[in-house]
Write a protein that holds these residues in place. Structure first.
Motif, mmCIF file in Angstrom:
data_model
loop_
_atom_site.group_PDB
_atom_site.id
_atom_site.type_symbol
_atom_site.label_atom_id
_atom_site.label_comp_id
_atom_site.label_asym_id
_atom_site.label_seq_id
_atom_site.Cartn_x
_atom_site.Cartn_y
_atom_site.Cartn_z
ATOM 1 N N ALA A 1 -0.737 -1.862 121.915
ATOM 2 C CA ALA A 1 -1.430 -2.971 122.084
ATOM 3 C C ALA A 1 -0.568 -3.746 123.212
ATOM 4 O O ALA A 1 -1.073 -4.233 124.325
ATOM 5 N N PHE A 2 0.569 -3.674 123.012
ATOM 6 C CA PHE A 2 1.580 -4.363 124.124
ATOM 7 C C PHE A 2 1.701 -3.450 125.349
ATOM 8 O O PHE A 2 1.398 -4.147 126.451
ATOM 9 N N LEU A 3 1.640 -2.001 125.219
ATOM 10 C CA LEU A 3 1.691 -1.240 126.704
ATOM 11 C C LEU A 3 -0.008 -1.455 127.300
ATOM 12 O O LEU A 3 0.291 -1.439 128.546
ATOM 13 N N LEU A 4 -0.831 -1.681 126.613
ATOM 14 C CA LEU A 4 -2.080 -1.942 127.206
ATOM 15 C C LEU A 4 -2.193 -3.327 128.111
ATOM 16 O O LEU A 4 -2.663 -3.335 129.109
ATOM 17 N N ASP A 5 -1.602 -4.344 127.204
ATOM 18 C CA ASP A 5 -1.473 -5.428 128.093
ATOM 19 C C ASP A 5 -0.616 -5.358 129.450
ATOM 20 O O ASP A 5 -0.904 -5.918 130.252
ATOM 21 N N VAL A 6 0.673 -4.653 129.184
ATOM 22 C CA VAL A 6 1.447 -4.624 130.416
ATOM 23 C C VAL A 6 0.557 -3.615 131.422
ATOM 24 O O VAL A 6 0.481 -3.975 132.775
ATOM 25 N N TYR B 1 -10.756 -7.755 134.182
ATOM 26 C CA TYR B 1 -9.190 -7.441 133.828
ATOM 27 C C TYR B 1 -9.009 -8.541 132.978
ATOM 28 O O TYR B 1 -8.296 -8.234 132.152
ATOM 29 N N VAL B 2 -9.218 -9.673 133.272
ATOM 30 C CA VAL B 2 -8.624 -10.884 132.472
ATOM 31 C C VAL B 2 -9.126 -10.703 131.074
ATOM 32 O O VAL B 2 -8.286 -10.959 130.051
ATOM 33 N N SER B 3 -10.381 -10.448 130.928
ATOM 34 C CA SER B 3 -11.005 -10.314 129.498
ATOM 35 C C SER B 3 -10.589 -9.195 128.875
ATOM 36 O O SER B 3 -10.226 -9.220 127.368
ATOM 37 N N ALA B 4 -10.350 -8.050 129.503
ATOM 38 C CA ALA B 4 -9.736 -6.868 128.722
ATOM 39 C C ALA B 4 -8.312 -7.175 128.269
ATOM 40 O O ALA B 4 -7.641 -6.823 127.172
ATOM 41 N N LEU B 5 -7.584 -8.186 129.266
ATOM 42 C CA LEU B 5 -6.076 -8.375 128.999
ATOM 43 C C LEU B 5 -6.211 -9.400 127.795
ATOM 44 O O LEU B 5 -5.279 -9.313 126.765
ATOM 45 N N LEU B 6 -7.114 -10.334 127.631
ATOM 46 C CA LEU B 6 -7.085 -11.141 126.651
ATOM 47 C C LEU B 6 -7.441 -10.408 125.149
ATOM 48 O O LEU B 6 -6.768 -10.883 124.155
ATOM 49 N N ILE B 7 -8.248 -9.479 125.219
ATOM 50 C CA ILE B 7 -8.498 -8.787 124.107
ATOM 51 C C ILE B 7 -7.392 -8.031 123.432
ATOM 52 O O ILE B 7 -7.132 -7.784 122.428
ATOM 53 N N GLY B 8 -6.327 -7.630 124.490
ATOM 54 C CA GLY B 8 -5.141 -6.745 124.137
ATOM 55 C C GLY B 8 -4.553 -7.801 123.596
ATOM 56 O O GLY B 8 -3.731 -7.372 122.617
ATOM 57 N N LEU B 9 -4.117 -9.052 124.168
ATOM 58 C CA LEU B 9 -3.293 -9.972 123.481
ATOM 59 C C LEU B 9 -3.825 -10.505 122.083
ATOM 60 O O LEU B 9 -2.784 -10.620 121.303
ATOM 61 N N PHE B 10 -5.107 -10.504 121.998
ATOM 62 C CA PHE B 10 -5.620 -10.718 120.577
ATOM 63 C C PHE B 10 -5.020 -10.099 119.492
ATOM 64 O O PHE B 10 -4.874 -10.134 118.367
ATOM 65 N N LEU B 11 -5.261 -8.566 119.890
ATOM 66 C CA LEU B 11 -4.998 -7.338 119.184
ATOM 67 C C LEU B 11 -3.504 -7.353 118.780
ATOM 68 O O LEU B 11 -3.221 -7.168 117.618
ATOM 69 N N LEU B 12 -2.931 -7.503 119.838
ATOM 70 C CA LEU B 12 -1.470 -7.707 119.649
ATOM 71 C C LEU B 12 -0.942 -8.793 118.728
ATOM 72 O O LEU B 12 0.193 -8.639 117.865
ATOM 73 N N PHE B 13 -1.569 -10.026 118.964
ATOM 74 C CA PHE B 13 -1.058 -11.300 118.060
ATOM 75 C C PHE B 13 -1.572 -10.922 116.528
ATOM 76 O O PHE B 13 -0.546 -11.137 115.479
ATOM 77 N N CYS B 14 -2.828 -10.307 116.497
ATOM 78 C CA CYS B 14 -3.259 -10.113 114.918
ATOM 79 C C CYS B 14 -2.378 -9.142 114.468
ATOM 80 O O CYS B 14 -2.038 -9.486 113.118
ATOM 81 N N ILE B 15 -2.020 -8.020 114.915
ATOM 82 C CA ILE B 15 -1.339 -6.880 114.373
ATOM 83 C C ILE B 15 0.144 -7.507 114.149
ATOM 84 O O ILE B 15 0.855 -7.206 112.972
ATOM 85 N N THR B 16 0.699 -8.316 114.889
ATOM 86 C CA THR B 16 2.234 -9.029 114.658
ATOM 87 C C THR B 16 2.072 -9.785 113.562
ATOM 88 O O THR B 16 3.163 -9.785 112.803
ATOM 89 N N GLU B 17 0.960 -10.670 113.502
ATOM 90 C CA GLU B 17 0.961 -11.631 112.382
ATOM 91 C C GLU B 17 1.151 -10.860 110.969
ATOM 92 O O GLU B 17 1.694 -11.208 110.010
#
Length: 424
Positions: free
Chosen positions: A18-23, A45-61
């Motif tokens: 997820a982190f690599l996708l965001d980058v 692009y921004v929508s895809a970036l937000l989805i990636g950030l959401f997944l990264l946040f969920c996995i991190t928590e």
């Protein structure tokens, strides 16, 4: 299977993905902005970036709760219930979309004119190009112009005013020189190349911009130098031709004067021979007086020698006047008529003056284009070897001018032979 049921290792792998996708999506957005491709696709692009950030946040928590074994918060409880297959599928789809977006950008940049592609294109040119504001601020300088500027002046920061002053005053590095050509300059480099430097004002929108161009004109300059040298040589040749023409005109005038003098000399000579013959043998007094009256008019400039009449016929009349019979055997070629006439005149003079003869014979033959004329008389043979001088010397010169041969025999009698080959 939910995220809460997965091991720490699996969660870590999903989190890294997820982190690599965001980058990667941030790189797509920045690349589109730098390339000047517009903002039409930014929402996706921004929508895809937000989805990636959401997944990264969920996995991190979820990972934090699993590792620390703490009671989950409301959001952490929600994240733990997210389907793991949904997360992996979303990351796979986002990866595929990113590849599509990246390739589309690559194709668009490759096939479209962008600020970056424009700069790359200018830098790939062998000619130098620079755009400078009216205040002297460089707006764009390609690599070729920068190289020429650095080599000629030894400076790294491009300054159009410094370049122009250096070209005007020839204040350049050692081995470099400049010359003014029209509205531009020719810069001679140390390696022998020549660059044409031009500067002009152009309008971009409503703004005035200085455009400075540098062209490699080494070959053209070399050819122009050769052309100038050739033109100089041609001018010298033209001067020589004009001088030669003036000399030829003078020579022609001198030849015309000489021809007139020769005709007068011939007429006077015939009159003298006629007088000698009359004194020795007698003859027609009336014809003699008429000839001398005409000759006296020639000497006073009242009469003009007639050069249009047939010289052979005139010589026959002259021979009759001095009591000599002229016998012509054979046909005289038209192109040799003048030469034969000169020879007859000389032999007629010698027949009367030295041999005291009454008949001059001319035998002319033509053997396959080689014309031979043999002159003999019935007078006294020469007392010794004949010396070529005066008329005979002039006759030989006339024969040699037509590439002929002349022979003189004195034993057992006088014989003059002229031989002229066929035309080349």
């Amino acid at each position: 299977m939910t995220l809460g049921d997965m091991s720490v290792t699996t969660l870590s792998a999903l989190g890294i993905a997820a982190f690599l996708l965001d980058v990667m999506y941030m790189a797509v957005i920045l690349r589109r902005h730098i390339a000047g491709l517009g903002k039409g696709m930014h929402v996706i692009y921004v929508s895809a970036l937000l989805i990636g950030l959401f997944l990264l946040f969920c996995i991190t928590e979820v990972s934090r709760c699993v590792i620390a074994e703490n009671e989950p918060s409301v959001f952490e409880a929600f994240a733990s219930d997210v389907n793991a297959l949904f997360c992996m599928g979303t990351e796979a789809v986002m990866t595929a979309l990113w590849a599509v977006f990246w390739l589309r950008q690559e194709m668009y940049i490759y096939s479209s004119l962008t600020p970056q592609s424009l700069e790359d294109g200018l830098n790939s040119m062998t000619d130098g190009v620079a755009f400078v504001s009216t205040k002297g601020v460089p707006l764009l300088v390609n690599s070729s112009m920068q190289r020429v500027y650095f080599e000629a002046l030894g400076l790294t920061s491009f300054d159009s005013d410094r370049l122009e002053k250096g070209l005007q005053r020839n204040e350049l590095n050692e081995g470099y020189s400049s010359e003014i050509r029209g509205k531009g300059y020719y810069l001679h480099m140390a390696d022998g190349s020549v660059w044409d430097i031009q500067k002009r004002i152009i309008m971009i929108g409503r703004k005035k911009i200085w455009e400075i161009l540098a062209y490699d004109v080494t070959e053209r300059y070399r050819k122009s130098m050769e052309l100038e040298e050739r033109n100089s040589h041609l001018e010298e040749v033209n001067r020589s031709i004009r001088a030669y023409t003036r000399e030829m005109n003078a020579i022609i005038r001198e030849e015309e004067v000489l021809a007139a003098k020769i005709r007068i000399h011939d007429d006077v000579g015939r009159a003298l021979l006629a007088l000698k013959s009359y004194l020795i043998r007698g003859g027609d007094r009336e014809a003699l007086m008429e000839m001398w009256q005409f000759t006296a008019g020639l000497l006073r400039g009242e009469n003009i020698p007639d050069g249009s009449a047939d010289p052979i016929a005139a010589l026959k009349e002259a021979a009759d006047a001095v009591g000599v019979r002229l016998v012509l055997n054979g046909d005289i070629p038209e192109d040799l008529r003048k030469l034969i006439a000169i020879a007859i005149h000389e032999c007629l003079t010698n027949t009367v003056k030295h041999a005291d003869g009454t008949e001059l014979t001319v035998d002319i033959t033509d053997d396959n284009g080689t014309v031979t004329a043999v002159f003999t008389n019935d007078g006294d043979p020469p007392e010794g070897e004949i010396s070529e001088s005066g008329g005979l010397k002039s006759l030989r010169s006339a024969v040699e001018q037509v590439r002929g041969e002349m022979e003189i025999a004195s034993d057992p009698r006088f014989m003059l032979t002229i031989k002229v080959g066929g035309k080349e």
